[in-house]
Motif scaffolding. Sequence first.
Motif, PDB file in Angstrom:
ATOM      1  N   ALA A 126       0.826  -1.205   0.000  1.00 41.00           N
ATOM      2  CA  ALA A 126       0.000   0.000   0.000  1.00 41.00           C
ATOM      3  C   ALA A 126       0.860   1.254   0.000  1.00 41.00           C
ATOM      4  N   TYR A 127       1.910   1.267   0.804  1.00 43.21           N
ATOM      5  CA  TYR A 127       2.761   2.459   0.903  1.00 43.21           C
ATOM      6  C   TYR A 127       3.714   2.593  -0.275  1.00 43.21           C
ATOM      7  N   MET A 128       4.103   1.482  -0.891  1.00 45.65           N
ATOM      8  CA  MET A 128       4.924   1.582  -2.099  1.00 45.65           C
ATOM      9  C   MET A 128       4.137   2.269  -3.221  1.00 45.65           C
ATOM     10  N   ALA A 129       2.866   1.951  -3.330  1.00 45.83           N
ATOM     11  CA  ALA A 129       2.029   2.626  -4.321  1.00 45.83           C
ATOM     12  C   ALA A 129       1.921   4.117  -4.010  1.00 45.83           C
ATOM     13  N   LEU A 130       1.784   4.435  -2.723  1.00 45.42           N
ATOM     14  CA  LEU A 130       1.729   5.842  -2.327  1.00 45.42           C
ATOM     15  C   LEU A 130       3.035   6.549  -2.664  1.00 45.42           C
TER      16      LEU A 130
ATOM     17  N   LEU B 237       3.234   7.267  -6.363  1.00 44.03           N
ATOM     18  CA  LEU B 237       2.377   8.405  -6.691  1.00 44.03           C
ATOM     19  C   LEU B 237       3.041   9.718  -6.302  1.00 44.03           C
ATOM     20  N   ALA B 238       3.714   9.731  -5.153  1.00 45.49           N
ATOM     21  CA  ALA B 238       4.375  10.961  -4.702  1.00 45.49           C
ATOM     22  C   ALA B 238       5.526  11.342  -5.629  1.00 45.49           C
ATOM     23  N   ILE B 239       6.222  10.347  -6.168  1.00 42.90           N
ATOM     24  CA  ILE B 239       7.366  10.617  -7.033  1.00 42.90           C
ATOM     25  C   ILE B 239       6.932  11.022  -8.436  1.00 42.90           C
ATOM     26  N   THR B 240       5.991  10.287  -8.982  1.00 44.38           N
ATOM     27  CA  THR B 240       5.570  10.534 -10.373  1.00 44.38           C
ATOM     28  C   THR B 240       4.577  11.671 -10.482  1.00 44.38           C
ATOM     29  N   GLY B 241       3.829  11.920  -9.399  1.00 40.69           N
ATOM     30  CA  GLY B 241       2.805  12.954  -9.464  1.00 40.69           C
ATOM     31  C   GLY B 241       1.561  12.443 -10.183  1.00 40.69           C
ATOM     32  N   THR B 242       0.514  13.177 -10.080  1.00 39.41           N
ATOM     33  CA  THR B 242      -0.740  12.793 -10.730  1.00 39.41           C
ATOM     34  C   THR B 242      -0.754  13.371 -12.134  1.00 39.41           C
ATOM     35  N   PHE B 243      -0.189  12.621 -13.063  1.00 41.82           N
ATOM     36  CA  PHE B 243      -0.090  13.120 -14.430  1.00 41.82           C
ATOM     37  C   PHE B 243      -1.355  12.882 -15.234  1.00 41.82           C
ATOM     38  N   ALA B 244      -2.378  12.379 -14.597  1.00 47.43           N
ATOM     39  CA  ALA B 244      -3.671  12.210 -15.263  1.00 47.43           C
ATOM     40  C   ALA B 244      -4.754  12.281 -14.206  1.00 47.43           C
ATOM     41  N   GLY B 245      -5.909  12.763 -14.580  1.00 44.13           N
ATOM     42  CA  GLY B 245      -7.013  12.884 -13.643  1.00 44.13           C
ATOM     43  C   GLY B 245      -7.686  11.550 -13.394  1.00 44.13           C
ATOM     44  N   PRO B 246      -8.662  11.538 -12.496  1.00 40.42           N
ATOM     45  CA  PRO B 246      -9.375  10.294 -12.192  1.00 40.42           C
ATOM     46  C   PRO B 246     -10.210   9.827 -13.368  1.00 40.42           C
ATOM     47  N   ILE B 247     -10.422   8.530 -13.407  1.00 36.33           N
ATOM     48  CA  ILE B 247     -11.278   7.927 -14.423  1.00 36.33           C
ATOM     49  C   ILE B 247     -12.686   7.892 -13.858  1.00 36.33           C
TER      50      ILE B 247
ATOM     51  N   PHE C 296     -14.676   6.813 -10.829  1.00 32.26           N
ATOM     52  CA  PHE C 296     -13.814   6.421  -9.728  1.00 32.26           C
ATOM     53  C   PHE C 296     -13.026   7.614  -9.198  1.00 32.26           C
ATOM     54  N   SER C 297     -12.430   7.420  -8.015  1.00 31.66           N
ATOM     55  CA  SER C 297     -11.639   8.496  -7.407  1.00 31.66           C
ATOM     56  C   SER C 297     -10.188   8.459  -7.852  1.00 31.66           C
ATOM     57  N   PHE C 298      -9.809   7.447  -8.617  1.00 31.19           N
ATOM     58  CA  PHE C 298      -8.420   7.270  -9.035  1.00 31.19           C
ATOM     59  C   PHE C 298      -8.338   7.216 -10.556  1.00 31.19           C
ATOM     60  N   GLY C 299      -7.122   7.332 -11.029  1.00 32.36           N
ATOM     61  CA  GLY C 299      -6.899   7.272 -12.466  1.00 32.36           C
ATOM     62  C   GLY C 299      -5.744   6.351 -12.803  1.00 32.36           C
ATOM     63  N   LEU C 300      -5.184   6.534 -13.983  1.00 31.72           N
ATOM     64  CA  LEU C 300      -4.072   5.691 -14.436  1.00 31.72           C
ATOM     65  C   LEU C 300      -2.848   5.753 -13.531  1.00 31.72           C
ATOM     66  N   PRO C 301      -2.544   6.891 -12.881  1.00 34.65           N
ATOM     67  CA  PRO C 301      -1.382   6.906 -11.985  1.00 34.65           C
ATOM     68  C   PRO C 301      -1.438   5.843 -10.900  1.00 34.65           C
ATOM     69  N   LEU C 302      -2.605   5.618 -10.316  1.00 36.94           N
ATOM     70  CA  LEU C 302      -2.702   4.613  -9.266  1.00 36.94           C
ATOM     71  C   LEU C 302      -2.566   3.202  -9.848  1.00 36.94           C
ATOM     72  N   VAL C 303      -3.091   2.990 -11.042  1.00 33.57           N
ATOM     73  CA  VAL C 303      -2.929   1.687 -11.693  1.00 33.57           C
ATOM     74  C   VAL C 303      -1.443   1.405 -11.919  1.00 33.57           C
TER      75      VAL C 303
END
Length: 301
Positions: free
Chosen positions: A44-48, A51-61, A64-71
Amino acid sequence: MLQALADGILTGSIIALGAIGLTLTMGILRFANFAHAELITWGAYMALGVLAITGTFAGPISPFSFGLPLVFATLIAVVLTAALALLIDHLVFRPLRSHTSHMTVVFASFGVSLLVRMVILLIFGGSAAYYSNELQIAVRVMPGLRVMPDHIFTLALTVVIVVALHLFLQKTRLGLSMRALAENPDLVRINGIDTRVVVRWTWVIGAALAAVSGVLYGLTVQLRPEIGFQLLLPLFAAAILGGVGNVFGAVIGGLIVGLAESLSVLFVPAGYKMAVPFFILLAVLYVRPSGIFGALRGGAK
């Protein structure tokens, strides 16, 4: 009541994913790995972190509350969690399995779990964190029942993963080797199967499921370093309830534990619901120690 049932199924599906990895470890490697719950937190924290390193380079799908960055972050988290599991096995469990008793390995897993938790606390701190701050509107399914789109996604993904894993264990050479190693290790070695490869893939698959379970837990609730500690007893209760080594049993056990926890808040204060898996575990060990579906001699069914 309907809302409690829906919440219980959601919680149970997340527990089930983690319990599958645990039951594979218990069935094939033949020891209770208490560090498995911390692999859920680690994933769970590795995914977090990704996300912190790459940033949210795309909005949510939508919806849902998440987008491609979380995938993308989840895929990286799966790899990092599998790498951690292999490293732990190489440095701790494999040497101990060869030279010490079963209980020594179990106690070592306690130490590993504490170490992993402290590393997470050191890197990320102890505050609650979220994958996304996007607001979601619950979908009204029927009177008295509302669900979040993220919850529907979580349940659907769990079903897909469970079916895929079942087909893998039943149809592929590696899956059959894992089942054979669980049933009769000596016969597997006589037939020339490299047990080291099977063991490595057992760790990889178990860790991957733990990482996905952790991400889904963080997606539906929140991220805290205590995730593993909170899920430890439900994971063992689900694995033992379904029968050690039985993948389908772990899924059913996870759903039963999740439903029991959720429905218990209708009768007792919410603070006591963490005790419910403990009572389920005691009841199963007393009435049917082999689990509802019966534990295999070793492993993965």
